[in-house]
Design a protein around this motif. Structure first.
Motif, PDB file in Angstrom:
ATOM      1  N   TYR A  80       0.719  -1.183   0.131  1.00  0.00           N
ATOM      2  CA  TYR A  80       0.040  -0.009  -0.022  1.00  0.00           C
ATOM      3  C   TYR A  80       0.820   1.255  -0.044  1.00  0.00           C
ATOM      4  CZ  TYR A  80      -3.640  -3.172   1.161  1.00  0.00           C
ATOM      5  OH  TYR A  80      -4.705  -4.252   1.197  1.00  0.00           O
ATOM      6  N   GLN A  81       0.453   2.297  -0.457  1.00  0.00           N
ATOM      7  CA  GLN A  81       1.153   3.624  -0.787  1.00  0.00           C
ATOM      8  C   GLN A  81       0.362   4.176   0.558  1.00  0.00           C
ATOM      9  OE1 GLN A  81       0.584   4.876  -4.814  1.00  0.00           O
ATOM     10  NE2 GLN A  81       2.720   4.985  -4.992  1.00  0.00           N
ATOM     11  N   TRP A  82       1.291   5.213   1.306  1.00  0.00           N
ATOM     12  CA  TRP A  82       0.624   5.333   2.466  1.00  0.00           C
ATOM     13  C   TRP A  82      -0.348   6.541   2.286  1.00  0.00           C
ATOM     14  CZ3 TRP A  82      -0.657   9.600   5.677  1.00  0.00           C
ATOM     15  CH2 TRP A  82      -0.570   9.574   7.164  1.00  0.00           C
ATOM     16  N   GLY A  83      -1.610   6.332   2.864  1.00  0.00           N
ATOM     17  CA  GLY A  83      -2.622   7.250   2.776  1.00  0.00           C
ATOM     18  C   GLY A  83      -3.816   6.534   2.036  1.00  0.00           C
ATOM     19  N   ARG A  84      -3.368   5.741   1.043  1.00  0.00           N
ATOM     20  CA  ARG A  84      -4.206   5.092   0.028  1.00  0.00           C
ATOM     21  C   ARG A  84      -4.962   3.788   0.296  1.00  0.00           C
ATOM     22  NH1 ARG A  84      -1.807   4.736  -6.040  1.00  0.00           N
ATOM     23  NH2 ARG A  84      -4.035   4.601  -6.444  1.00  0.00           N
ATOM     24  N   LYS A  85      -6.091   3.393  -0.182  1.00  0.00           N
ATOM     25  CA  LYS A  85      -6.997   2.192   0.356  1.00  0.00           C
ATOM     26  C   LYS A  85      -6.720   1.176  -0.430  1.00  0.00           C
ATOM     27  CE  LYS A  85     -10.870   3.858  -2.463  1.00  0.00           C
ATOM     28  NZ  LYS A  85     -10.779   2.603  -3.313  1.00  0.00           N
ATOM     29  N   ASP A  86      -6.062   1.404  -1.821  1.00  0.00           N
ATOM     30  CA  ASP A  86      -6.103   0.140  -2.740  1.00  0.00           C
ATOM     31  C   ASP A  86      -4.506  -0.464  -2.588  1.00  0.00           C
ATOM     32  OD1 ASP A  86      -8.700   0.473  -4.217  1.00  0.00           O
ATOM     33  OD2 ASP A  86      -7.938   2.424  -4.511  1.00  0.00           O
ATOM     34  N   PRO A  87      -4.788  -1.832  -2.622  1.00  0.00           N
ATOM     35  CA  PRO A  87      -3.369  -2.572  -2.703  1.00  0.00           C
ATOM     36  C   PRO A  87      -2.730  -2.818  -4.015  1.00  0.00           C
ATOM     37  CG  PRO A  87      -5.184  -4.075  -2.525  1.00  0.00           C
ATOM     38  CD  PRO A  87      -6.128  -2.697  -2.653  1.00  0.00           C
ATOM     39  N   PHE A  88      -1.470  -3.288  -4.025  1.00  0.00           N
ATOM     40  CA  PHE A  88      -0.849  -3.415  -5.042  1.00  0.00           C
ATOM     41  C   PHE A  88      -0.113  -4.723  -4.899  1.00  0.00           C
ATOM     42  CE2 PHE A  88      -1.133   1.200  -5.301  1.00  0.00           C
ATOM     43  CZ  PHE A  88      -1.378   1.330  -6.665  1.00  0.00           C
ATOM     44  N   PRO A  89      -0.119  -5.642  -5.938  1.00  0.00           N
ATOM     45  CA  PRO A  89       0.598  -7.040  -5.771  1.00  0.00           C
ATOM     46  C   PRO A  89       1.897  -6.854  -5.707  1.00  0.00           C
ATOM     47  CG  PRO A  89      -0.296  -6.531  -8.146  1.00  0.00           C
ATOM     48  CD  PRO A  89      -0.625  -5.569  -7.427  1.00  0.00           C
ATOM     49  N   ARG A  90       2.725  -7.752  -5.176  1.00  0.00           N
ATOM     50  CA  ARG A  90       4.130  -7.851  -5.123  1.00  0.00           C
ATOM     51  C   ARG A  90       4.758  -7.932  -6.604  1.00  0.00           C
ATOM     52  NH1 ARG A  90       6.707  -8.996   0.016  1.00  0.00           N
ATOM     53  NH2 ARG A  90       5.384  -8.550   1.516  1.00  0.00           N
ATOM     54  N   SER A  91       4.454  -8.497  -7.463  1.00  0.00           N
ATOM     55  CA  SER A  91       4.661  -8.577  -8.578  1.00  0.00           C
ATOM     56  C   SER A  91       3.446  -8.119  -9.716  1.00  0.00           C
ATOM     57  CB  SER A  91       5.108 -10.109  -9.101  1.00  0.00           C
ATOM     58  OG  SER A  91       5.347 -10.016 -10.508  1.00  0.00           O
ATOM     59  N   TYR A  92       3.562  -7.078 -10.354  1.00  0.00           N
ATOM     60  CA  TYR A  92       2.597  -6.585 -11.175  1.00  0.00           C
ATOM     61  C   TYR A  92       2.206  -7.517 -12.304  1.00  0.00           C
ATOM     62  CZ  TYR A  92       5.978  -4.255 -14.426  1.00  0.00           C
ATOM     63  OH  TYR A  92       6.772  -4.030 -14.988  1.00  0.00           O
TER      64      TYR A  92
END
Length: 783
Positions: free
Chosen positions: A608-620
């Motif tokens: 997660y980027q600080w302050g954002r609600k949406d996740p990102f996978p470890r490998s896009y």
């Protein structure tokens, strides 16, 4: 063969001040296996009194772990001893204690037997690897019950527990063992009297205990089976060298509470002519002292005295004098007829009463002070095997006959019902479509004693955990949450133009979970919901992100300008058996989630980027479709712009990667999207959880991080390339606090040895770090 002595190790929690942009090499784990354990001590059912406090009653000076091999039993079907370890440092207060031990790594699946306050007795046994059976341990761990008679306050009660599940010792990674209940080897006996019995009417001077057993087994009856680790149904009494002893103690105002502890004894019968019983020395109507006999009788039947139970004799009324002499009371074949008492029996591991108020004579307590329901009515923690959408709270009072309590509420959106003497049931009237959390109080009264229970119902969250049963799982997401969170006029939009879609799902090996989303319900948008259905071939693991948007559904991500994403949510799938400790909130203890958000057996969690609600996978590249983008921050980056692009990882190459913002203007206002005083609509944690704050670091001592789950635990963008952290630091974890200076954002780091500290170096909101949620016990949802 070899005989085992103690093997000692502990995972220490060490404060550190390392920079987040340094990756030192980590140590090798070697050939050992670390196990992190939490034991639950028998809970209090009565207030602190004149002898032992709760902390004294639950005191643990030593913990020994004995390891038994499953699968190669001896001729009697017993498990065979393999190893022994002793915890040197035990963390935690109250009922919960945590510790870490180190065992020799072996290609074995084993059972763990946990023994508290029994080291000296264990040292007197011969435990031989590959030979000694568990039955030998059960038969030879005998303690002196007479040493616990209350001549002086005593502590260090022996306790026994064993793991309900088997533990694999074949890997080097640290394993979190499911909670283990400990059973106290003694029974507790309290004597109190009704408030209506003044000393003028009935004055108790002394309480005698007869036929208490001198010796007791530390292990409960049925220790070879693991069907129920929390209760016993029959006594386990040594016969060799057994004898009885008697003792007495003065009665004080308020009663004898948490002072008498005795070993197990069978019920009075033709074969047991020396049952345990109580004699009261008391005055009736200011007369002479006479003697009243109280036997362990429940519903007209003699009962056994069992370990780990609390027996409360509540004197309700007295009609006359007792026996003239104490000898007559001893020789009687039945309890005294001139006294009316009620015997209350509670298993001390049965929803312990944590929240207690009391006066000089009586107590009122409840098992929980707060309960949380989801927006569509089930209480949090409900699985598909639960038949009912209500939550039962245990109520215990010594006022009157124990049943003289009432409950009242002021809110109409939930109902309460007094089911029986010790049960208050709370149920929801309907779904919460407000988009925000609501709360209300239940007031419980017994005489002049009052307790309150806070009832909460979620309005939605940004993350939903789905649990599988028979390869399918569903969850419902209210559109009203998106309406309130985004500030959009959803009800002004034609409901037929609303669409939903799975933006991405994991496609890595071992995560064969398919996700589908559909908008359901009738009426305007605020009355509708997204139903997400997950199907699996049996592995049950995976993550996905689902979006609500307006448009025709073509080219939704990075395509047509006729579409607008209104909100998006994270879906996290897991087996139904996973215990996320989410059912209710203990007002005395914060607890971290068992792992980081998005973690499963084939993935170390999401970023997660600080302050954002949406996740990102470890490998896009390990998601389908391949929609994850890396884009530089532009002048267009407002919060609305970012919300509409949940698959875009923003970075800023014009600044140092450790000092940048995902908004157009650095240092503003993404620092406000996660807050310390409220759980905002941008908090990525599920209902009942929140991003931790700085002071929550202290809670790591109760629930330390697992190093293996955080391997390569950072994501940032440098010179157009993804960069994950190297082998030195195992993980980076966001927490919530205002940035201390410039663009520095608060992060904890976990080092190779599992120690955790607050990073003193720079961190940027554009970095992707893990989030490990903590229970939300006080904060309310808002902006």
């Amino acid at each position: 063969m070899k005989t085992w002595t103690i093997l000692i190790s502990l995972l220490l929690l060490i404060s550190c001040t390392s920079e987040t942009n340094i990756d030192p090499p980590g140590p090798e784990e070697g050939g050992d296996k670390n196990l992190t354990l939490k034991v639950l001590i028998p809970g209090t059912e009565t207030p602190e009194s004149y002898a032992l406090t709760e902390s004294q009653e639950n005191a643990i000076s030593t913990i020994d772990v004995l390891v038994f091999k499953k699968g190669v039993p001896d001729t009697q079907g017993n498990e065979i001893f393999l190893q022994r370890a002793t915890a040197t440092t035990i963390n935690g207060t109250g009922r919960e204690k945590t510790f870490t031990i180190t065992l020799a790594k072996q290609s074995e699946t084993v059972r763990l037997v946990i023994l508290a306050n029994a080291t000296t007795l264990i040292n007197g046994l011969t435990l031989t690897e590959g030979t000694t059976s568990k039955q030998y341990l059960i038969d030879n761990l005998i303690f002196n019950a007479e040493s616990f008679k209350p001549t002086t306050p005593v502590t260090g009660f022996p306790m026994w527990g064993q793991s309900a599940t088997l533990v694999d010792l074949s890997s080097s990674s640290t394993t979190q063992v499911p909670d283990i209940y400990l059973l106290r080897a003694t029974a507790g006996v309290d004597v109190i009297k009704s408030a209506s019995l003044s000393n003028d009417k009935f004055e108790i001077n002394k309480v005698y205990v007869y036929n208490a057993k001198q010796k007791g087994f530390i292990a409960p009856s049925g220790s070879l089976t693991i069907d129920d680790n929390t209760k016993v149904t029959s006594p386990n009494i040594p016969t060799t060298g057994q004898g009885n002893f008697n003792f007495n103690l003065p009665y004080v105002s308020g009663g004898i509470i948490r002072e008498m502890y005795i070993g197990e004894n069978s019920a009075k019968s033709a074969s047991n002519t020396t049952p345990t019983y109580i004699v009261l020395e008391a005055k009736y109507n200011k007369g002479a002292y006479t003697y009243y006999r109280l036997d362990f009788v429940k519903d007209g039947n003699y009962i056994s005295v069992l370990r780990n139970y609390k027996y409360v004799f509540n004197i309700l009324s007295v009609q006359g004098d007792g026996f003239t002499t104490i000898q007559e009371a001893e020789d009687a074949d039945a309890p005294s007829s001139g006294i009316v008492s009620e015997l209350t029996i509670d298993s001390e591991n049965n929803a312990p009463i944590h929240n207690i108020v009391y006066n000089n004579q009586h107590m009122l307590g409840v098992s929980i002070a707060e309960v949380l329901f989801d927006w569509n009515m089930p209480w949090i923690g409900k699985t598909s095997t639960d038949a009912n959408n209500y939550y039962d709270i245990r109520v215990l009072t010594t006022y009157g006959n124990g049943n003289d309590w009432i409950a009242a509420k002021a809110s109409s959106w939930f109902n309460i019902q007094k089911v029986d003497k010790n049960t208050l049931r709370i149920s929801m009237v309907g779904n919460n479509l407000t988009g925000s959390e609501r709360s209300g109080l239940v007031t419980i009264k017994a005489g002049d004693l009052t307790m309150t229970v806070n009832v909460r119902q979620s309005g939605g969250a940004n993350s939903y955990m789905v649990r599988f049963k028979n390869n399918t799982a569903t969850t419902k997401i209210p559109l009203s949450f998106a309406k309130v969170a985004s500030g959009s006029d959803l009800d002004g939009i034609d409901p037929n133009s609303l669409r939903t879609k799975i933006l991405w799902k994991e496609v890595t090996v071992g995560t064969p979970v398919d996700f589908k989303a559909e908008i359901k319900g009738t009426g305007n948008a605020s009355n509708r919901y997204i139903e997400v259905t997950a199907t699996s071939n049996g592995s049950y693991y995976g993550n996905a992100v689902v979006a609500l948007f307006v448009g025709n559904g073509i080219g939704m991500v990075g395509g047509s300008s006729s579409e607008t994403i209104l909100w998006s949510w994270h879906i996290w799938s897991m087996p139904e058996s996973v215990d996320t400790d989410i059912r209710f909130h203990d007002p005395n203890t914060n607890k971290f989630m068992y792992t980081v958000l998005g973690k499963h057996s084939n993935n170390n969690g999401l970023f997660y980027q600080w302050g954002r609600k949406d996740p990102f996978p470890r490998s896009y590249t390990n998601v389908s479709p391949h929609v994850i983008k890396i884009t530089e921050v532009s002048d267009l980056n407002t919060i609305d712009y970012v919300i509409q692009r949940p698959t875009t990882f923003f970075h800023n190459t014009t600044e140092n990667r450790y000092n940048s913002s995902w908004l157009a203007t650095p240092n503003a206002p993404e620092r406000d999207y996660w807050k310390t005083d409220i759980k905002t609509h941008y908090d990525p944690c599920p209902t009942g959880w929140r991003v931790p704050i700085r002071s929550d670091q202290d809670e790591w001592t109760l629930n330390p991080p697992t190093v293996s789950e955080l391997e390569n635990g950072r994501l940032s963008h440098l010179n157009g390339n993804w960069e994950q952290s190297g082998p030195g630091y195992k993980g980076f974890l966001w927490y919530v606090t205002s940035p201390e200076s410039g663009s520095n954002y608060p992060v904890w780091l976990v080092e190779s040895d599992g120690s955790i500290g607050r990073a003193a170096g720079s961190a940027s909101s554009t970095m992707g770090n893990s989030v490990r949620c903590i229970k939300d016990i006080e904060l309310v949802k808002g902006l």
